[in-house]
Design an enzyme around this catalytic site. Sequence first.
Site, short mmCIF file in Angstrom:
data_model
loop_
_atom_site.label_atom_id
_atom_site.label_comp_id
_atom_site.label_asym_id
_atom_site.label_seq_id
_atom_site.Cartn_x
_atom_site.Cartn_y
_atom_site.Cartn_z
CB ALA A 81 -0.87 0.06 1.16
CB ILE A 141 3.63 0.34 5.11
CG1 ILE A 141 2.55 -0.04 6.12
CG2 ILE A 141 3.89 1.77 4.77
CD1 ILE A 141 2.73 0.60 7.47
CB CYS A 142 4.73 1.12 -0.88
SG CYS A 142 5.75 1.30 -1.90
CG PHE A 143 7.61 5.05 0.64
CD1 PHE A 143 8.79 5.61 0.34
CD2 PHE A 143 6.53 4.94 0.07
CE1 PHE A 143 8.59 6.33 -0.82
CE2 PHE A 143 6.33 5.67 -1.12
CZ PHE A 143 7.35 6.28 -1.66
CE LYS A 157 10.20 1.92 -1.52
NZ LYS A 157 9.17 0.64 -1.64
#
Length: 273
Positions: A81, A141-143, A157
């Site tokens: 996400a 969570i993507c980051f 990131k």
Amino acid sequence: MREKWAFLENTPQDAAINMALDEALLHWHQKGEIPPTLRFYRWNKPTLSIGYFQKVDGKIDLQGIKKHQCQLVRRMTGGSAVLHDDELTYSIVISEEHEKVASSIRQAYYDLSKGIVRAYQLLGIEVDHAHEPSSKGRSNICFEQPAFYELVANGKKISGNAQIRKRGILLQHGSIPLSMKVEMLFDLFQFPADQMKERKKQRFYERATTINAELGEKPSYERVRNAFQQGFSEVLNIELEPITLTEEQWKEVYQIAESNYSEKSIKGAVSHV
């Protein structure tokens, strides 16, 4: 001689329209109606986009979505996400047969991301590729952690990207955050206990960064946008020609948005995952 690509930049849009437009670009390029295309876009409300295969039940806090008046949309690409808010979002559509597209997904990521690397350099931010994946497994969570060939600045990131290949066309899109509302982000996920939420939040600050944080200032969106347009143009050796969508094309986008990305379709997806 530079190859000519289409360049599309639209005003901030609803989440469903943003995702539908990416899908429409893929279809139009597959039918030969548009050349390879670079698109920049923004969001008119904070939006949590979830990966195509990502679970919602037990993972996403729908009350948090409501609390922060966020939109929720399921992308056609995979991954974790992403909270889209104060950012530049880009997408690229290009044939898999194009000379600039490697057959390897990782290599294609690497090649296309060189334009992003150059853009950060133009802004005064040194970035590198994360060549080793995290050993901690996938995060919701993507980051929270970089994947192969995603970009890091000072070990953190700084951008998130996702890719899909469909009908012989590659679509890659990504999030370039200027800033990030971490408190809001963590309110959008479910955690077994508040203590775990706080621990993960603190680790997130250690693992993720943004343009504003790295520069120590708040550059204008226009400055960021110009850097990324120049970065892609230089590295891919392309000439960007702005295009405007026709009324018929917009109608198609709205139809895709209603059928694939509307609130009704999201509710259906949530109830079945």
